[in-house]
Design a protein around this motif. Structure first.
Motif, PDB file in Angstrom:
ATOM      1  N   ARG A 127      11.243  40.394  66.908  1.00  0.00           N
ATOM      2  CA  ARG A 127      12.459  41.125  67.231  1.00  0.00           C
ATOM      3  C   ARG A 127      12.435  42.543  66.664  1.00  0.00           C
ATOM      4  O   ARG A 127      12.892  43.491  67.305  1.00  0.00           O
ATOM      5  CB  ARG A 127      13.670  40.365  66.682  1.00  0.00           C
ATOM      6  N   LEU A 297      18.113  42.156  63.652  1.00  0.00           N
ATOM      7  CA  LEU A 297      19.466  41.670  63.918  1.00  0.00           C
ATOM      8  C   LEU A 297      20.207  42.500  64.956  1.00  0.00           C
ATOM      9  O   LEU A 297      21.262  42.086  65.443  1.00  0.00           O
ATOM     10  CB  LEU A 297      20.277  41.656  62.619  1.00  0.00           C
ATOM     11  N   ASP A 298      19.649  43.653  65.290  1.00  0.00           N
ATOM     12  CA  ASP A 298      20.302  44.526  66.264  1.00  0.00           C
ATOM     13  C   ASP A 298      20.436  43.806  67.606  1.00  0.00           C
ATOM     14  O   ASP A 298      19.459  43.317  68.165  1.00  0.00           O
ATOM     15  CB  ASP A 298      19.494  45.815  66.431  1.00  0.00           C
ATOM     16  N   GLY A 299      21.634  43.742  68.117  1.00  0.00           N
ATOM     17  CA  GLY A 299      21.860  43.062  69.392  1.00  0.00           C
ATOM     18  C   GLY A 299      22.242  41.607  69.234  1.00  0.00           C
ATOM     19  O   GLY A 299      22.524  40.920  70.214  1.00  0.00           O
ATOM     20  N   GLY A 300      22.223  41.121  67.981  1.00  0.00           N
ATOM     21  CA  GLY A 300      22.627  39.732  67.746  1.00  0.00           C
ATOM     22  C   GLY A 300      21.435  38.801  67.605  1.00  0.00           C
ATOM     23  O   GLY A 300      20.496  38.860  68.397  1.00  0.00           O
ATOM     24  N   LEU A 301      21.448  37.974  66.583  1.00  0.00           N
ATOM     25  CA  LEU A 301      20.374  37.005  66.364  1.00  0.00           C
ATOM     26  C   LEU A 301      20.927  35.851  65.536  1.00  0.00           C
ATOM     27  O   LEU A 301      21.570  36.069  64.504  1.00  0.00           O
ATOM     28  CB  LEU A 301      19.192  37.645  65.628  1.00  0.00           C
ATOM     29  N   THR A 302      20.710  34.649  65.998  1.00  0.00           N
ATOM     30  CA  THR A 302      21.120  33.465  65.263  1.00  0.00           C
ATOM     31  C   THR A 302      19.884  32.672  64.888  1.00  0.00           C
ATOM     32  O   THR A 302      19.029  32.411  65.729  1.00  0.00           O
ATOM     33  CB  THR A 302      22.051  32.574  66.108  1.00  0.00           C
TER      34      THR A 302
END
Length: 434
Positions: A127, A297-302
Motif C-alpha cells: 500500500r 493508511l491513506d484512503g482507508g485500510l483495515t
C-alpha cells in the motif's frame, strides 16, 4: 480422567499437522502438563530441558514471574476490549516499545502471531509503495497463513503451488553451502547481484519490498554475513522499494542485542516482532515509520482480528519487554551463547559428523554431515539424534533444507549447569551415531 485416557479420547478430536516435528509425531510424543524456567514436565513426571523455548515463545522462561503477576492482575481488570478504540495497556506498550527503536521507526500495530505481523508488513509495503512485488530469501520462513506461506520457501509443500501472486525467491547467502564460494569479506556480492537482476526482470518497476530474517532460523540457522543487509537496503532504496526485517526469532535480545538489525548497521523500513514478545502469550507487532504508515493508511485500510491489541496480550507484552530491559537479557544471551558454543566446539573436535556451528546468543545451530569434505547432509542421523535426545530429556528442533541442522534455543534463564546437562545428552546421542 488420567492422561493416558485423555490422550486416547482427546487426540481423536484434534487436527495435528507436522508443524512441530515430523521426527516424533505428536501421537507418539510426550503430553506436557507444567513448566518452570528452562524445564518442562510431561504427564509421566519426566523433566525436559526445553532448548526450543516452547515454540520459541517462552525464551524469557516458562511461567516468568513478572509476566505471570502482570497477567493475573490484568485478568481481573480488563481482559478484552474492542479493537476499534484504544485501551490503556495497548497505549502503554506502544509508548514503551517505541523507546527501544532506532529512528525513524516509531509506529506499532499489535496483532497476534508472527504470521499476522508479516502479513501486515507485506500489506503495508504494497500500500505504501503502490507496488505488488515481494522478494524473499529462498530459505526463508515467515509463517503459515496463505500470504506468509507464499513467502516461506523453507516451508513450501510440493503440489500446492504459490499461494499468492507476485512473490519472488532470491538466493540466501548460505556460506557453508554457497554456490559461489565463501572466500573474502564480500563473497556474497555475486549472490546479491543475481538477486537484484532477477527482481529487476521479474517485477520491473513493481518491487514493493524484500522480506528477510536477520538470521535465517528455520531454514538452517544461517547468519547474514557482515555487509549483506546494508547492501540489500541500499539496492532497495535505489529501486524505491522497502526492506522488511522479520525479527520474530531474532528480536528482543535473543542474539545478544535488543534487535538483530543493530548488529548490521541498518534500520529496516518495516520490522516485525513476535515469539517471546508476549512471554508465552500470543501477541505480535508490525513496526514502521510515520511516513510509511501514513502512505499505507491513506484512503482507508483495515487490518486485524477480533483479538488484535487485546488488553491482556498487551499487558503480557509490556511485562515481557520490562523483563528483557530490566534484567539485561541481551547480555545474558551473549553469555549463554558463548558457553554453549564452547561446549559445541569441544564436541566438534570429537565428532566429525559436526560439520558447522552457527548462530548467536540463544539461537544456535549444529549442521550434521556424513563427510566434512563432501558435506553430504546427515539427515537420517539428525532424526535419530533428535529421538535419542527427546527420550533422554532434551528438547530442540531439526531444521534446514536437508533436515540436518539441530537448532537450539535455550531460554535466557538457562544456567551453565543446565547447558552442561544438555551438552552431555547431545554427546551421548552423537556417540550412538558415530
Amino acid at each position: 480422567m488420567d492422561i493416558a485416557a485423555l490422550r486416547a479420547t482427546g487426540a481423536r478430536h484434534l487436527i495435528q499437522g507436522e508443524l512441530l516435528s515430523d521426527v516424533v509425531p505428536a501421537a507418539d510424543g510426550p503430553v506436557f502438563v507444567r513448566a518452570d524456567g528452562a524445564e518442562i514436565y510431561d504427564s509421566e513426571g519426566q523433566a525436559y530441558l526445553d532448548f526450543n523455548s516452547g515454540q520459541m515463545c517462552s525464551a524469557i522462561g516458562h511461567n516468568n514471574p513478572r509476566v505471570t503477576r502482570a497477567v493475573r492482575e490484568g485478568l481481573g481488570t480488563l481482559t478484552h476490549a474492542s479493537s476499534v478504540y484504544f485501551n490503556e495497556p495497548q497505549l502503554r506498550l506502544a509508548a514503551r516499545l517505541a523507546e527501544t527503536f532506532d529512528a525513524p521507526l516509531t509506529r506499532s500495530l499489535f496483532i497476534q502471531s508472527g504470521a499476522d505481523s508479516n502479513e501486515a508488513a507485506v500489506l503495508f509495503a504494497r500500500r505504501a509503495t503502490g507496488r505488488n512485488g515481494i522478494g524473499a530469501l529462498h530459505l526463508s520462513f515467515h509463517g503459515y497463513t496463505d500470504v506468509t506461506r507464499g513467502i516461506s520457501f523453507a516451508a513450501t509443500t510440493a503440489g500446492n503451488g504459490p499461494s499468492i501472486p507476485d512473490v519472488h525467491a532470491i538466493p540466501a547467502p548460505y556460506a557453508y553451502r554457497s554456490p559461489v564460494g565463501a572466500d573474502g569479506d564480500d563473497w556474497w556480492a555475486p549472490l546479491l547481484a543475481i538477486a537484484f537482476d532477477l527482481l529487476d526482470r521479474e517485477c520491473p518497476n513493481n518491487l514493493a519490498a524484500v522480506i528477510a530474517e536477520p538470521l535465517i532460523s528455520a531454514g538452517g540457522v544461517i547468519e547474514m554475513p557482515p555487509g549483506y543487509l546494508k547492501a540489500l537496503k541500499a539496492g532497495l532504496e535505489a529501486r524505491g522499494a522497502l526492506l522488511i526485517l522479520d525479527e520474530a526469532q531474532t528480536g528482543l535480545g535473543k542474539l545478544g542485542t535488543l534487535y538483530a538489525y543493530q548488529q548490521h548497521g541498518v534500520v529496516p523500513d518495516i520490522m516485525t516482532l513476535s515469539k517471546h514478545f508476549g512471554g508465552g502469550l500470543p501477541i505480535s507487532a508490525m513496526v514502521t515509520t510515520d511516513a510509511i504508515a501514513a502512505r499505507a493508511l491513506d484512503g482507508g485500510l483495515t487490518f486485524g482480528h477480533s483479538h488484535s491489541s487485546d488488553p491482556i496480550a498487551c499487558t503480557a507484552g509490556l511485562a515481557s519487554l520490562e523483563e528483557i530491559l530490566a534484567e539485561d537479557l541481551p547480555a545474558k544471551a551473549r553469555a549463554i551463547g558463548a558457553y554453549w558454543r564452547a561446549r559445541m566446539e569441544a564436541l566438534q573436535q570429537r565428532f566429525p559428523m559436526i560439520g558447522d556451528l552457527r548462530g548467536k546468543g540463544c539461537l544456535q545451530g549444529v549442521e550434521l554431515v556424513r563427510d566434512r569434505a563432501t558435506k553430504e547432509p546427515a539427515s537420517a542421523e539428525a532424526k535419530a539424534i533428535y529421538r535419542d535426545c527427546l527420550a533422554d530429556g532434551l528438547l530442540f528442533s531439526v531444521r534446514g533444507q536437508h533436515g540436518n541442522v539441530l537448532r537450539f534455543v535455550p531460554p535466557f534463564c538457562t544456567s551453565e549447569a543446565q547447558i552442561d546437562r544438555a551438552a552431555a545428552i547431545l554427546e551421548r546421542a552423537l556417540a550412538r551415531q558415530s
